[in-house]
Design an enzyme around this catalytic site. Structure first.
Site, PDB file in Angstrom:
ATOM      1  N   CYS A 201     -23.113  -7.560 -18.848  1.00 27.25           N
ATOM      2  CA  CYS A 201     -21.880  -7.699 -18.080  1.00 27.25           C
ATOM      3  C   CYS A 201     -20.833  -6.710 -18.580  1.00 27.25           C
ATOM      4  CB  CYS A 201     -21.296  -9.108 -18.247  1.00 27.25           C
ATOM      5  SG  CYS A 201     -22.212 -10.368 -17.399  1.00 27.25           S
TER       6      CYS A 201
ATOM      7  N   CYS B 216     -25.978 -13.101 -20.803  1.00 21.26           N
ATOM      8  CA  CYS B 216     -25.654 -14.370 -20.160  1.00 21.26           C
ATOM      9  C   CYS B 216     -26.512 -14.653 -18.935  1.00 21.26           C
ATOM     10  CB  CYS B 216     -24.178 -14.419 -19.791  1.00 21.26           C
ATOM     11  SG  CYS B 216     -23.749 -13.415 -18.356  1.00 21.26           S
TER      12      CYS B 216
ATOM     13  N   CYS C  53     -27.818  -9.868 -16.466  1.00 15.68           N
ATOM     14  CA  CYS C  53     -27.193  -9.577 -17.753  1.00 15.68           C
ATOM     15  C   CYS C  53     -28.117 -10.039 -18.890  1.00 15.68           C
ATOM     16  CB  CYS C  53     -25.845 -10.271 -17.856  1.00 15.68           C
ATOM     17  SG  CYS C  53     -25.103 -10.133 -19.495  1.00 15.68           S
TER      18      CYS C  53
ATOM     19  N   CYS D  75     -18.721 -12.884 -19.631  1.00 19.87           N
ATOM     20  CA  CYS D  75     -20.028 -13.000 -20.265  1.00 19.87           C
ATOM     21  C   CYS D  75     -19.970 -14.038 -21.401  1.00 19.87           C
ATOM     22  CB  CYS D  75     -20.442 -11.640 -20.801  1.00 19.87           C
ATOM     23  SG  CYS D  75     -22.176 -11.534 -21.243  1.00 19.87           S
TER      24      CYS D  75
ATOM     25  N   GLY E  83       0.793  -1.218   0.000  1.00 22.71           N
ATOM     26  CA  GLY E  83       0.000   0.000   0.000  1.00 22.71           C
ATOM     27  C   GLY E  83       0.827   1.270   0.000  1.00 22.71           C
TER      28      GLY E  83
END
Lengths: 239, 269, 328
Positions: free
Chosen positions: C310, C288, C285, C316, C76
């Site tokens: 998606c 899909c 979606c 997808c 970080g």
């Protein structure tokens, strides 16, 4: 009765640096003491240093020499050379000062001005308000004015507000700088009553009263401050 | 004497909250401040007065941990009763002090506020820095403090830039007081305000100082402000403290030639 | 440990890349492959003549790798690096590209996504850039990739411990919105002085009634540094937590890089009474039928009809392929 304040060899000078360093000797070798329940009245012509003495006793003026010892919270404290916070503690608990002039704080309501010394000592708001209201009523300040800031009041009203503030809490020691000046008879009488009540409660008082009747009503002793009236002497008021 | 009075008397602390010894920082001969020493006790208000360039602001920076001195020490007794030497403490400790037990009220509220975030966030920031992670509590603190400094709590979500100068200054005070500090530094807090707004702010400050038992170091060139707020004064001139003592004594019976000049130069309305 | 991995996998690779840079075949085949984004691209393609392996010179890549080692060691923490000019403008992913260039080996398989899609201009050109300068294999399929460069998304398909994510970061400093001074923000990081981070979330709740920050949502990494996870939607924040893949972040304009090593705790900032929550949709979606993935809203006609699809095109596509197979 026991002694509450003992002043010895007190002197006060003013050095005026703005005016070529002129030195004024206002107080010189002053010694006296006041006991509980007693009122010492300062006597002397205008300019004899009566007000200067009161202000010096209060710590408002810086003493040039000597000592001002007071019984504060069960112990003797010398105000000459004391730390500011000690002086403030003495002023909060022990030493009260009533002048004829109110130092107006903008925007603060009359009732709050009067209550302040009690709140500073930690009174509850309710107790403080009750006492403040009774004092304002006794001093004939119309109730309509209590919530207003005293800045716009007449001179006499401001003076009485200041007296109410001065007598708000019980002071072992009180300094009175012409508290009755320019008051009408009725109000003067109230102030004298307040003074006598304080005496009866065991306060030691030191005051200036130009008004003869007032002086005689409260004084137990006089301190002669006339210049050249050496040696300075105290004498018991004979009446 | 009532029990409450007795209690207050005997609780009077004997140890100073803040001790300063021989504090010196000079930018040039008599520029800056030198040889300053004093003790400040809890609940005490110390005023620093003097003309522009006398070293007041330099002294305030040194006292508040913003810039290290050439020599001298500043020590603070924290809430655990331990003495912290400000300039030998770590930066982390110093920062923690500054945002918890201390506060700083800038002359210009824009320097002391985050102008881009709402009043509520300004007040809540110190609490968040101390780890408060509850939005409801932050909100409640914001509303409480806005009303304590006499700002309508409905304005909690407004940006400070929509506030008047006096309101911004009061918001800055709230932002500092929210963490219950014990020592506050103020740099000309009424400087940029017009007179009627000044009076209101002074009154508010007086009340808060007493209510919260705050120790305060306030820099001002306005002797009337000093008289209203300060218990004691230090008069500075050309980097030196020329006189120190009880406020009313200094103002009514100044001893040093410069103090006399300062006091006599004030216009009486 | 992945620290090692960067070192071992990239050092020899770049040497190989350096040698192979001279082979000089022009890759028309590859261009064709790009036009069929969902087709598998098999076999490494040869490199463009005149460029070092993966465009950057070896010294620069070493310098970046040293920075990455430090970044992995201090999760970080923002490590400054000497950013180079890349042949595309700042804001187009120059930071991510430099990191990718530094870690890429000849046997790596690269995937590049932009807004979750493999077939957007930026994704295509970055993928082609590395195919031409490093000759590495590219792919659109998440499980096949060893290095995935991204701007906005973390793939929906769970990552594995032999994958590296490279993020293109516009503004690496999470404190920047409230503190313009770099000196001050560095001190704040050093002293863990992060109170102001919550000021922003507070403002969100005060204004919108909930935390409305929906991308670049700040996180605490390994209980120490507060980090901006680049403009990924907060939907993807939980994927950073304890991920088996190594996460590398590069900001080209600001010349900072930072990292989240595998299996690191990554916690999104929040309030006790307004806990962190990810976006959710009532719809699924349109292609899909997924209810788990991050959906993009599409306006499909002038009447403003909406459909949701998606954002991760590979995810997808794979679901649709699997469905078709199932149907057959």
């Amino acid at each position: 009765m026991n002694t509450l304040i003992e002043v010895s060899d007190l002197s006060k000078t003013f050095t005026l640096h703005q005016q070529h360093g002129v030195v004024l000797n206002v107080l010189n070798g002053l010694s006296f003491s006041v006991r509980a329940g007693e009122c010492l009245v300062l006597h002397g012509q205008s300019g004899a240093g009566k007000s200067t003495l009161l202000r010096t006793l209060y710590g408002n003026y810086l003493a040039a020499g000597g000592s001002i010892r007071m019984l504060h919270d069960g112990a003797w404290v010398d105000l000459v050379g004391a730390e500011p916070r000690q002086v403030l503690a003495v002023r909060r608990q022990t030493l009260g000062y009533v002048s004829q002039f109110l130092r107006v704080i903008p925007r603060v309501a009359t009732l709050d001005v009067v209550m302040e010394p009690a709140l500073a000592r930690g009174w509850s708001k309710v107790d403080a308000e009750t006492r403040a209201k009774s004092l304002l009523s006794r001093l004939n300040i119309p109730q309509a004015l209590w919530q207003l800031a005293p800045g716009t009041f007449s001179g006499g009203e401001q003076q009485r507000v200041n007296i109410a503030r001065g007598f708000m809490v019980a002071w072992p020691l009180m300094l009175l700088d012409e508290p009755t000046a320019s008051l009408d008879d009725a109000n003067r009488q109230v102030v004298l009553e307040l003074i006598n009540e304080a005496k009866a409660a065991g306060s030691a008082l030191i005051g200036i009263f130009h008004d003869r009747a007032a002086r005689e009503a409260v004084a137990d002793r006089f301190l002669d401050m006339t210049p050249d009236a050496a040696p300075k002497q105290e004498y018991v008021y004979a009446s | 004497m009532s029990a409450a009075e007795k209690l207050q008397l005997h609780n009077e602390p004997v140890q100073p909250l803040f001790s300063v010894r021989d504090l010196t920082l000079l930018y040039g001969p008599e520029k800056g401040c030198q040889g300053v020493s004093f003790d400040l006790y809890p609940g005490e208000v110390l005023g620093i007065v003097g003309e522009s360039g006398s070293g007041k602001s330099t002294l305030l920076s040194l006292l508040s941990g913003r810039c290290p001195p050439d020599r001298g020490t500043v020590s603070y007794r924290n809430s655990d009763g331990r003495l912290v030497d400000l300039y030998s403490a770590s930066e982390a400790q110093r920062r923690t002090l500054l945002r918890t037990e201390w506060g700083f009220v800038e002359q210009n509220p824009r320097d002391g506020l985050r102008m881009g975030v709402s009043a509520g966030a300004n007040i809540g920031e110190r609490l968040m820095a101390q780890g408060v992670r509850h939005y409801g509590e932050l909100r409640a603190a914001g509303i409480d403090w806005l009303s304590q400094v006499e700002i309508d709590p409905l304005r909690i979500d407004d940006l400070p830039r929509t506030f008047s100068g006096g309101m911004q200054q009061r918001l800055q005070i709230a932002r500092n007081l929210v963490s219950s500090p014990r020592l506050i530094f103020m740099d000309e807090p009424t400087g940029g305000l017009d007179v009627s707004v000044q009076a209101r702010l002074l009154d508010l400050l007086r009340g808060l100082v007493r209510e919260l038992d705050l120790a305060v170091v306030i820099v001002t060139h306005d002797l009337a402000v000093a008289r209203l707020l300060a218990d004691r004064l230090m008069v500075m001139r050309r980097s030196h403290v020329v006189e120190a003592g009880l406020t009313d004594q200094i103002l009514d019976d100044p001893q040093h030639p410069y103090s006399q000049l300062l006091v006599s130069s004030v216009l009486q309305p | 440990m992945n620290t090692n991995e960067i070192y071992t996998r990239s050092e020899p690779a770049s040497v190989v890349g350096g040698r192979s840079a001279g082979s000089g075949m022009y890759d028309v085949v590859h261009e064709d492959a790009e036009h069929r984004p969902y087709a598998n691209q098999a076999g490494a393609v040869a490199c463009e003549v005149g460029y070092n392996f993966a465009y950057l010179d070896e010294q620069t890549k070493r310098m970046i790798r040293r920075g990455l080692l430090k970044a992995v060691a201090v999760p970080g923490y923002q490590v400054p690096f000497g950013g180079r000019e890349m042949p595309l403008p700042y804001g187009w992913g120059t930071g991510g590209m430099q990191l990718t260039a530094a870690i890429l080996g000849a046997d790596d398989v690269l995937k590049v996504i932009d807004q979750g899609a493999d077939d957007t201009t930026n994704a295509v050109s970055i993928r082609r850039f590395f195919a031409r300068t490093a000759g590495v294999k590219t792919t659109t399929r998440t499980p096949e990739a060893t290095v995935i460069q991204t701007r906005h998304r973390i793939p929906e398909t769970p990552l594995t411990n032999d994958q590296i994510m490279v993020y293109q970061v516009p503004i690496p400093e999470p404190l920047r919105f409230i503190e313009p001074s770099e000196t001050e923000t560095r001190t704040m990081h050093a002293l863990e002085d992060y109170g102001v981070m919550h000021v922003k979330l507070y403002e969100d709740i005060a204004t919108f009634g909930h935390i409305a920050t929906s991308y670049a949502y700040p996180v605490t990494v390994d209980e120490r540094y507060v980090m901006d996870p680049s403009p990924i939607p907060k939907f993807d924040n939980p994927k950073l937590h304890m991920s088996p893949a190594l996460m590398l972040f590069g900001a080209g304009r600001e010349k900072r890089l930072y990292a989240v090593p595998p299996f690191t705790r990554v916690v999104s900032l929040d309030f006790d009474d307004h806990p962190f929550a990810i976006q959710s949709w009532d719809e699924c979606c349109a292609f899909c039928g997924s209810r788990e993935s991050y959906l993009d809203e599409l306006i499909i006609d002038d009447a403003g009809s909406k459909r949701f699809v998606c954002s991760d095109t590979d995810y997808c596509m794979q679901r649709r392929d699997a469905e078709e197979e199932g149907a057959q």
